[in-house]
Design an enzyme around this catalytic site. Structure first.
Site, PDB file in Angstrom:
ATOM      1  N   LYS A  14      -9.000  -9.554   0.081  1.00 49.50           N
ATOM      2  CA  LYS A  14      -6.964  -9.538  -1.046  1.00 49.50           C
ATOM      3  C   LYS A  14      -6.718  -9.828  -0.479  1.00 49.50           C
ATOM      4  CE  LYS A  14      -5.470  -5.445  -1.084  1.00 49.50           C
ATOM      5  NZ  LYS A  14      -4.380  -5.072  -1.456  1.00 49.50           N
ATOM      6  N   ASN A  15      -5.675  -9.508   0.291  1.00 47.69           N
ATOM      7  CA  ASN A  15      -4.877  -9.773   0.625  1.00 47.69           C
ATOM      8  C   ASN A  15      -4.293 -11.351   0.813  1.00 47.69           C
ATOM      9  OD1 ASN A  15      -3.939  -7.956   0.523  1.00 47.69           O
ATOM     10  ND2 ASN A  15      -3.373  -7.033   2.564  1.00 47.69           N
ATOM     11  N   ARG A  29       1.782  -3.924  -6.273  1.00 50.09           N
ATOM     12  CA  ARG A  29       3.578  -3.992  -5.706  1.00 50.09           C
ATOM     13  C   ARG A  29       3.657  -5.539  -5.155  1.00 50.09           C
ATOM     14  NH1 ARG A  29       7.476  -1.418  -3.861  1.00 50.09           N
ATOM     15  NH2 ARG A  29       7.556  -3.306  -1.695  1.00 50.09           N
ATOM     16  N   CYS A  89       6.597   3.598  -3.933  1.00 54.06           N
ATOM     17  CA  CYS A  89       5.780   3.534  -3.718  1.00 54.06           C
ATOM     18  C   CYS A  89       5.465   4.486  -2.565  1.00 54.06           C
ATOM     19  CB  CYS A  89       5.532   2.205  -2.773  1.00 54.06           C
ATOM     20  SG  CYS A  89       4.168   2.075  -1.661  1.00 54.06           S
ATOM     21  N   ARG A 131       9.158   0.126   0.908  1.00 53.72           N
ATOM     22  CA  ARG A 131       9.005  -1.092   0.969  1.00 53.72           C
ATOM     23  C   ARG A 131      10.209  -2.470   0.117  1.00 53.72           C
ATOM     24  NH1 ARG A 131       2.163  -0.980   0.088  1.00 53.72           N
ATOM     25  NH2 ARG A 131       2.603  -3.472   0.820  1.00 53.72           N
ATOM     26  N   PRO A 132      10.696  -2.257   0.291  1.00 56.22           N
ATOM     27  CA  PRO A 132      12.046  -3.852  -0.251  1.00 56.22           C
ATOM     28  C   PRO A 132      11.343  -4.715  -1.059  1.00 56.22           C
ATOM     29  CG  PRO A 132      12.500  -2.659   1.877  1.00 56.22           C
ATOM     30  CD  PRO A 132      11.617  -2.060   1.136  1.00 56.22           C
ATOM     31  N   ILE A 133      12.249  -5.457  -1.430  1.00 57.06           N
ATOM     32  CA  ILE A 133      11.796  -6.696  -1.202  1.00 57.06           C
ATOM     33  C   ILE A 133      12.931  -7.856  -1.041  1.00 57.06           C
ATOM     34  CG2 ILE A 133       9.761  -7.064  -2.393  1.00 57.06           C
ATOM     35  CD1 ILE A 133      11.544  -8.217  -5.518  1.00 57.06           C
ATOM     36  N   ASP A 134      14.128  -7.148  -0.575  1.00 58.93           N
ATOM     37  CA  ASP A 134      15.592  -7.690   0.025  1.00 58.93           C
ATOM     38  C   ASP A 134      15.184  -8.965   0.853  1.00 58.93           C
ATOM     39  OD1 ASP A 134      14.363  -6.162   2.110  1.00 58.93           O
ATOM     40  OD2 ASP A 134      16.613  -6.280   2.851  1.00 58.93           O
ATOM     41  N   LEU A 135      14.219  -9.103   1.573  1.00 58.30           N
ATOM     42  CA  LEU A 135      14.395 -10.173   2.519  1.00 58.30           C
ATOM     43  C   LEU A 135      13.582 -11.481   1.262  1.00 58.30           C
ATOM     44  CD1 LEU A 135      12.669  -8.792   5.007  1.00 58.30           C
ATOM     45  CD2 LEU A 135      15.506  -9.527   5.262  1.00 58.30           C
ATOM     46  N   ASP A 163      -2.855  -1.323   8.228  1.00 55.62           N
ATOM     47  CA  ASP A 163      -4.037  -1.064   6.874  1.00 55.62           C
ATOM     48  C   ASP A 163      -5.495  -0.420   7.809  1.00 55.62           C
ATOM     49  OD1 ASP A 163      -2.234  -1.904   4.920  1.00 55.62           O
ATOM     50  OD2 ASP A 163      -3.349  -4.228   4.552  1.00 55.62           O
ATOM     51  N   ILE A 170       5.237   0.105  11.252  1.00 59.57           N
ATOM     52  CA  ILE A 170       5.214  -0.902  10.443  1.00 59.57           C
ATOM     53  C   ILE A 170       5.998  -0.371   8.874  1.00 59.57           C
ATOM     54  CG2 ILE A 170       4.188  -2.967   8.861  1.00 59.57           C
ATOM     55  CD1 ILE A 170       4.008  -3.242  12.092  1.00 59.57           C
ATOM     56  N   ARG A 230      -9.502  -0.415  -5.805  1.00 60.08           N
ATOM     57  CA  ARG A 230      -8.065  -1.508  -5.794  1.00 60.08           C
ATOM     58  C   ARG A 230      -8.305  -2.729  -4.863  1.00 60.08           C
ATOM     59  NH1 ARG A 230      -2.681  -0.086  -4.091  1.00 60.08           N
ATOM     60  NH2 ARG A 230      -2.118  -2.635  -4.101  1.00 60.08           N
TER      61      ARG A 230
END
Ligand code: UD1
Length: 431
Positions: free
Chosen positions: A22-23, A96, A120, A125-129, A313, A335, A405
């Site tokens: 999936k990933n 996400r 979440c 779980r930011p997306i700043d990067l 995971d 993580i 999912r």
């Protein structure tokens, strides 16, 4: 909402087959945005997140055919015209990984509007990067009404520019997002401190097949020579290493003899080493791993790390195993903050676990009892199924939509090797 009913006690015996990752599939589907040609992906798993990504691409104007031709796992995507380059909140809030479309959208159309993912269950779980990287490539990013609006240089008319980016923190989808953006940028990009996960390498292989010039994927430093145009391609998605790992633990925890087939053993190194330390016998073949366990497991400490370390995971599933090992195991989550949602449920089933900061201490071996338990996220759900497979009596797991999912036909696959597990729809018919 569907539930699982699991009766514990059976050792898992036989052969179980792993689906596509999936990933890997999610970023590869997003990569189809980068070209107006057709992209055909094989070995796409039939899971809820893939359906969500299909909806996302279709809402932007793409044609997406899941189960293309006669093959159930083949997908055809054509992003001829992207009439509405927007990732809507209704979709982003359920997945996400939708933020993976940010890089390819801005690279292809010059403008992207992507809803900001909310909180979440497993931490902020930011997306700043992702954002910092795109800005370094010349994008202008603003925020309004819960959406990020990104424009390439020249008010969306120019191309992104190659950039030298050193990631502050290793991020898998961040590396993937920027890799896709850089593939169509002007000039060279050099990314350092990149994620080395096999899913990044898989995406890079697709991008290269589409005409991108990329070196170093799978290492900490990736170099990309941007090209003006990418073309269509056909690509086969890697096997899912997390699904494979979940089955290896299922074999180990039940005292079974299980061959996990169609997997990539090279991607499972840290997990195999760890479960061998627990006293489980492992035989590695070319594309299969056999797990044999007499049920007498030993405790072993585990710490999650970026690849090639032990995957976060697999942390929840490993914790279920640790409850059945003789002795004390510490499980440290490096993580994500807040990724111990399964612990309270495992305790309700009779596990002896205490948490201090990022470390859980598991004292085994605990006889587990059946209970009514609640799934809180994708991998936590898998952990509870594993615990239920060795619990005394019938466990009822609620909210298995989390598990749907990311695991394809999970209960059918497990039933095929002797597990007593069935799905029960909601008596009131609600989803
Ligand atoms: C991906 C996987 C997920 C896995 C995770 C870690 C997909 C679709 N999901 O998630 O299953 O658990 O990798 O292996 O591939 N971070 C920031 N800023 C950012 C991005 C990340 O601070 O802009 C932090 C996160 O909060 C986290 C860490 O970096 O603490 C790693 O996150 P990341 O690798 O980005 O996870 P995902 O790519 O979201």
């Amino acid at each position: 909402m569907d539930k699982f009913v699991v009766r514990g006690g059976n050792p898992l015996l036989g052969t179980i087959k792993v689906s596509g990752a999936k990933n890997s599939a999610l970023p590869c589907m997003a990569a189809a945005i980068l070209t107006e040609d057709e992209v055909i992906l094989e070995n796409i798993p039939q899971v809820r997140d893939i359906e969500t990504e299909r909806k996302l691409l279709v809402s932007m104007g793409a044609e997406v055919e899941l189960g293309y031709g006669r093959a159930q796992h083949r997908t055809r995507i054509k992003c001829g015209i992207l009439s509405d380059p927007v990732a809507k909140y209704e979709i982003v809030k359920t997945m996400r990984a939708s933020s993976l479309v940010l890089g390819p959208l801005i690279a292809r159309t010059g403008i992207a509007r992507v809803a900001m993912p909310g909180g979440c269950a497993i931490g902020g779980r930011p997306i700043d990067l992702h954002i910092l990287g795109l800005e370094a490539m010349g994008a202008t990013i603003t925020q309004d009404h819960g959406y990020l609006e990104a424009r390439s240089p020249n008010d969306g008319k120019g191309r992104l520019k190659g950039a030298h980016i050193v990631f502050d923190k290793i991020t898998v989808t961040g590396t993937e997002d920027l890799l896709m953006a850089a593939a169509l940028a002007e000039g060279e990009s050099v990314f350092e401190n990149c994620a080395r996960e096999p899913e990044v390498t898989d995406l890079a292989a697709l991008l290269i097949a589409m005409g991108a010039k990329i070196e170093g994927a799978g290492t900490g430093t990736i170099r990309i020579q941007g090209v003006a145009k990418l073309h269509g391609a056909r690509h086969r998605i890697n096997p899912d290493r997390i699904e494979a790992g979940t089955f290896l633990i299922a074999g180990a925890i039940t005292g079974g003899d299980l061959s996990v087939d169609s997997c990539e053993p090279k991607h499972l190194g840290a997990l195999i080493t760890k479960i061998e330390q627990c006293g489980v016998k492992i035989d590695v073949g070319v594309d299969k791993v056999r797990v044999r366990s007499g049920g007498d497991l030993k405790a072993a400490d585990m710490t999650t790390e970026e690849y090639p370390g032990f995957p976060t995971d697999m942390q929840a599933q490993y914790m279920a195993l640790a409850t059945q090992a003789e002795g004390t195991s510490t499980v440290t989550e490096n993580i994500f903050e807040n990724r111990f949602m399964h612990v309270q449920e495992l305790i309700r089933m009779g596990a002896n676990i205490t948490i201090s900061g990022r470390t859980a201490t598991v004292r085994g071996k605990s006889p587990l009892q059946s209970a009514a338990v609640m799934c809180s996220d994708l991998r936590a759900s898998a952990s509870l199924v594993l615990a239920a497979l060795v619990a005394d009596g019938e466990t009822i797991l609620d909210r298995v939509y989390h598990l749907d999912r990311g695991y394809e036909h999970f209960e059918e696959k497990l039933r095929g090797v002797g597990a007593q597990i069935r799905r029960m729809g909601d008596v009131f018919g609600k989803k």
